[in-house]
Motif scaffolding. Structure first.
Motif, PDB file in Angstrom:
ATOM      1  N   VAL A 180       9.828   6.110  -8.699  1.00 47.36           N
ATOM      2  CA  VAL A 180      10.703   5.122  -9.278  1.00 47.36           C
ATOM      3  C   VAL A 180      11.354   4.306  -7.985  1.00 47.36           C
ATOM      4  CG1 VAL A 180      13.082   4.807 -10.341  1.00 47.36           C
ATOM      5  CG2 VAL A 180      11.565   6.387 -11.098  1.00 47.36           C
ATOM      6  N   ASP A 181      11.482   4.965  -7.074  1.00 48.78           N
ATOM      7  CA  ASP A 181      11.906   4.298  -5.809  1.00 48.78           C
ATOM      8  C   ASP A 181      11.014   3.116  -5.254  1.00 48.78           C
ATOM      9  OD1 ASP A 181      14.464   5.639  -5.705  1.00 48.78           O
ATOM     10  OD2 ASP A 181      13.910   7.046  -4.396  1.00 48.78           O
ATOM     11  N   CYS A 182       9.677   3.867  -5.332  1.00 44.09           N
ATOM     12  CA  CYS A 182       8.482   2.875  -4.938  1.00 44.09           C
ATOM     13  C   CYS A 182       8.382   1.603  -5.645  1.00 44.09           C
ATOM     14  CB  CYS A 182       7.319   3.754  -4.585  1.00 44.09           C
ATOM     15  SG  CYS A 182       7.271   4.548  -3.207  1.00 44.09           S
ATOM     16  N   SER A 183       8.501   1.898  -7.195  1.00 45.15           N
ATOM     17  CA  SER A 183       8.513   0.735  -8.102  1.00 45.15           C
ATOM     18  C   SER A 183       9.506  -0.250  -7.633  1.00 45.15           C
ATOM     19  CB  SER A 183       8.555   1.315  -9.433  1.00 45.15           C
ATOM     20  OG  SER A 183       7.641   2.044  -9.963  1.00 45.15           O
ATOM     21  N   SER A 184      10.873   0.454  -7.305  1.00 41.53           N
ATOM     22  CA  SER A 184      11.966  -0.644  -6.862  1.00 41.53           C
ATOM     23  C   SER A 184      11.356  -1.260  -5.886  1.00 41.53           C
ATOM     24  CB  SER A 184      13.172   0.335  -6.722  1.00 41.53           C
ATOM     25  OG  SER A 184      13.513   0.664  -7.580  1.00 41.53           O
ATOM     26  N   VAL A 185      10.959  -0.788  -4.872  1.00 36.98           N
ATOM     27  CA  VAL A 185      10.537  -1.448  -3.500  1.00 36.98           C
ATOM     28  C   VAL A 185       9.354  -2.530  -3.861  1.00 36.98           C
ATOM     29  CG1 VAL A 185       9.495  -0.998  -1.282  1.00 36.98           C
ATOM     30  CG2 VAL A 185      11.145   0.265  -2.047  1.00 36.98           C
ATOM     31  N   LEU A 186       8.378  -2.277  -4.907  1.00 36.25           N
ATOM     32  CA  LEU A 186       7.476  -3.125  -5.109  1.00 36.25           C
ATOM     33  C   LEU A 186       8.195  -4.367  -5.972  1.00 36.25           C
ATOM     34  CD1 LEU A 186       4.586  -0.915  -6.299  1.00 36.25           C
ATOM     35  CD2 LEU A 186       4.499  -2.552  -4.475  1.00 36.25           C
ATOM     36  N   ARG A 187       9.052  -4.267  -6.580  1.00 38.18           N
ATOM     37  CA  ARG A 187       9.838  -5.182  -7.207  1.00 38.18           C
ATOM     38  C   ARG A 187      10.499  -5.948  -6.191  1.00 38.18           C
ATOM     39  NH1 ARG A 187      15.022  -3.808  -8.705  1.00 38.18           N
ATOM     40  NH2 ARG A 187      15.661  -5.411  -7.451  1.00 38.18           N
ATOM     41  N   GLU A 188      11.053  -5.376  -5.220  1.00 35.06           N
ATOM     42  CA  GLU A 188      11.600  -6.238  -4.120  1.00 35.06           C
ATOM     43  C   GLU A 188      10.633  -6.812  -3.416  1.00 35.06           C
ATOM     44  OE1 GLU A 188      13.957  -5.420   0.143  1.00 35.06           O
ATOM     45  OE2 GLU A 188      13.728  -3.869  -1.351  1.00 35.06           O
ATOM     46  N   ILE A 189       9.370  -6.454  -3.066  1.00 29.11           N
ATOM     47  CA  ILE A 189       8.446  -6.932  -2.250  1.00 29.11           C
ATOM     48  C   ILE A 189       7.809  -8.253  -3.109  1.00 29.11           C
ATOM     49  CG2 ILE A 189       6.023  -6.730  -1.532  1.00 29.11           C
ATOM     50  CD1 ILE A 189       6.767  -3.779  -1.008  1.00 29.11           C
ATOM     51  N   ALA A 190       7.619  -8.044  -4.580  1.00 24.39           N
ATOM     52  CA  ALA A 190       7.341  -9.124  -4.952  1.00 24.39           C
ATOM     53  C   ALA A 190       8.032 -10.365  -5.555  1.00 24.39           C
ATOM     54  CB  ALA A 190       6.914  -8.701  -6.621  1.00 24.39           C
ATOM     55  N   LEU A 218       0.853  -1.185   0.028  1.00 22.76           N
ATOM     56  CA  LEU A 218       0.155  -0.067  -0.204  1.00 22.76           C
ATOM     57  C   LEU A 218       0.907   1.276   0.029  1.00 22.76           C
ATOM     58  CD1 LEU A 218      -2.771   1.343   0.232  1.00 22.76           C
ATOM     59  CD2 LEU A 218      -2.711   0.990   2.725  1.00 22.76           C
ATOM     60  N   ALA A 219       1.710   1.393   0.836  1.00 26.43           N
ATOM     61  CA  ALA A 219       2.736   2.475   0.799  1.00 26.43           C
ATOM     62  C   ALA A 219       3.500   2.677  -0.586  1.00 26.43           C
ATOM     63  CB  ALA A 219       3.818   2.332   2.101  1.00 26.43           C
ATOM     64  N   ALA A 220       3.820   1.629  -0.994  1.00 26.16           N
ATOM     65  CA  ALA A 220       4.841   1.612  -2.218  1.00 26.16           C
ATOM     66  C   ALA A 220       3.936   2.169  -3.226  1.00 26.16           C
ATOM     67  CB  ALA A 220       5.457   0.252  -2.632  1.00 26.16           C
ATOM     68  N   ARG A 221       2.559   1.655  -3.557  1.00 23.69           N
ATOM     69  CA  ARG A 221       1.459   1.899  -4.528  1.00 23.69           C
ATOM     70  C   ARG A 221       1.391   3.430  -4.419  1.00 23.69           C
ATOM     71  NH1 ARG A 221      -1.773  -3.655  -4.981  1.00 23.69           N
ATOM     72  NH2 ARG A 221      -0.456  -4.741  -6.393  1.00 23.69           N
ATOM     73  N   LEU A 222       0.960   4.031  -3.194  1.00 26.59           N
ATOM     74  CA  LEU A 222       0.800   5.240  -2.965  1.00 26.59           C
ATOM     75  C   LEU A 222       2.043   6.210  -3.302  1.00 26.59           C
ATOM     76  CD1 LEU A 222      -0.763   5.622   0.590  1.00 26.59           C
ATOM     77  CD2 LEU A 222      -1.990   6.089  -1.657  1.00 26.59           C
ATOM     78  N   GLY A 223       3.299   5.739  -3.113  1.00 27.60           N
ATOM     79  CA  GLY A 223       4.527   6.731  -3.622  1.00 27.60           C
ATOM     80  C   GLY A 223       4.648   6.467  -4.987  1.00 27.60           C
ATOM     81  N   GLU A 224       4.133   5.400  -5.641  1.00 32.40           N
ATOM     82  CA  GLU A 224       4.397   5.408  -7.201  1.00 32.40           C
ATOM     83  C   GLU A 224       3.471   6.286  -7.787  1.00 32.40           C
ATOM     84  OE1 GLU A 224       5.374   1.153  -9.453  1.00 32.40           O
ATOM     85  OE2 GLU A 224       3.311   1.253  -8.398  1.00 32.40           O
ATOM     86  N   GLU A 245       0.877 -10.903  -9.507  1.00 31.16           N
ATOM     87  CA  GLU A 245      -0.202  -9.973  -9.282  1.00 31.16           C
ATOM     88  C   GLU A 245       0.606  -8.733  -9.089  1.00 31.16           C
ATOM     89  OE1 GLU A 245      -3.417  -8.987  -6.070  1.00 31.16           O
ATOM     90  OE2 GLU A 245      -3.352 -10.834  -6.682  1.00 31.16           O
ATOM     91  N   ILE A 246       1.553  -8.543  -8.012  1.00 30.62           N
ATOM     92  CA  ILE A 246       2.245  -7.149  -7.466  1.00 30.62           C
ATOM     93  C   ILE A 246       2.923  -6.660  -8.728  1.00 30.62           C
ATOM     94  CG2 ILE A 246       3.843  -6.548  -6.136  1.00 30.62           C
ATOM     95  CD1 ILE A 246       2.689  -8.497  -3.893  1.00 30.62           C
ATOM     96  N   ALA A 247       3.848  -7.739  -9.200  1.00 35.26           N
ATOM     97  CA  ALA A 247       4.527  -7.463 -10.497  1.00 35.26           C
ATOM     98  C   ALA A 247       4.157  -6.783 -11.461  1.00 35.26           C
ATOM     99  CB  ALA A 247       5.557  -8.639 -10.861  1.00 35.26           C
ATOM    100  N   LYS A 248       2.874  -7.117 -11.886  1.00 36.96           N
ATOM    101  CA  LYS A 248       2.106  -6.659 -13.086  1.00 36.96           C
ATOM    102  C   LYS A 248       1.568  -5.152 -12.990  1.00 36.96           C
ATOM    103  CE  LYS A 248       0.695 -11.045 -14.788  1.00 36.96           C
ATOM    104  NZ  LYS A 248      -0.528 -12.423 -15.005  1.00 36.96           N
ATOM    105  N   ALA A 249       1.609  -4.956 -11.692  1.00 36.35           N
ATOM    106  CA  ALA A 249       0.891  -3.684 -11.490  1.00 36.35           C
ATOM    107  C   ALA A 249       1.872  -2.524 -11.248  1.00 36.35           C
ATOM    108  CB  ALA A 249      -0.050  -3.665 -10.358  1.00 36.35           C
TER     109      ALA A 249
END
Length: 168
Positions: free
Chosen positions: A115-125, A100-106, A139-143
């Motif tokens: 960009v930093d939030c996209s990187s963190v989402l990649r790490e989370i995925a 949720l935090a990373a998507r808000l930041g994206e 699902e996370i990666a595709k978004a």
């Protein structure tokens, strides 16, 4: 510097003193990072009850850290530690907070935050795939908004599946 002192005190069994040192760390990111590292040391030394308490505090502080990418990154680390302590339910709950935090930041107007939030989402995925939930990871990666980060995440997840002989 204080974080390293607190971790060193934990390593020699001086948890009360380590706690005092952690309380003196002013930055929330640095404090959460130190609490996380202390919790990992406690998990390794099989002091699970104390580790879980410290992880709870790390989660609370991480949720208040500066930038959204920092919150998401710290929450992802805390979730991994809960998983290593065999607390999957807590890990999954915290990953949801991190996502949720990373998507808000994206969606931020600040390009670097996005960009930093996209990187963190990649790490989370990738972490969620490693933890045994490739469907959720994909699902996370595709978004992920950043095409490059999305592609890296997809490749990493598919590679992990291939290495493990898994299929979706």
């Amino acid at each position: 510097m204080l974080g390293k002192v607190a971790v060193a005190l934990t390593d020699v069994g001086e948890w009360d003193k380590a706690r005092e040192v952690v309380e003196k760390i002013e930055g929330r990111y640095e404090r959460a990072e130190s609490l996380h590292e202390i919790a990992n040391r406690l998990i390794k030394s099989e002091q699970l009850e104390q580790a879980l308490s410290v992880l709870g505090e790390a989660e609370r502080v991480a949720g208040e850290a500066g930038e959204l990418w920092q919150r998401a990154e710290l929450l992802c680390r805390v979730a991994r530690s809960f998983l290593s302590a065999n607390k999957r339910d807590q890990a999954e709950r915290i990953w949801e907070r991190a996502i949720l935090a990373a998507r808000l930041g994206e969606n931020s107007n600040q390009a670097q935050e996005s960009v930093d939030c996209s990187s963190v989402l990649r790490e989370i995925a990738e972490t969620i795939a490693w933890a045994g939930n490739p469907e959720k990871a994909l699902e996370i990666a595709k978004a992920i908004k950043s095409a490059g980060k999305r592609e890296k995440a997809m490749k990493a997840i598919l590679s992990l599946l291939d290495q493990n002989g898994d299929e979706l």
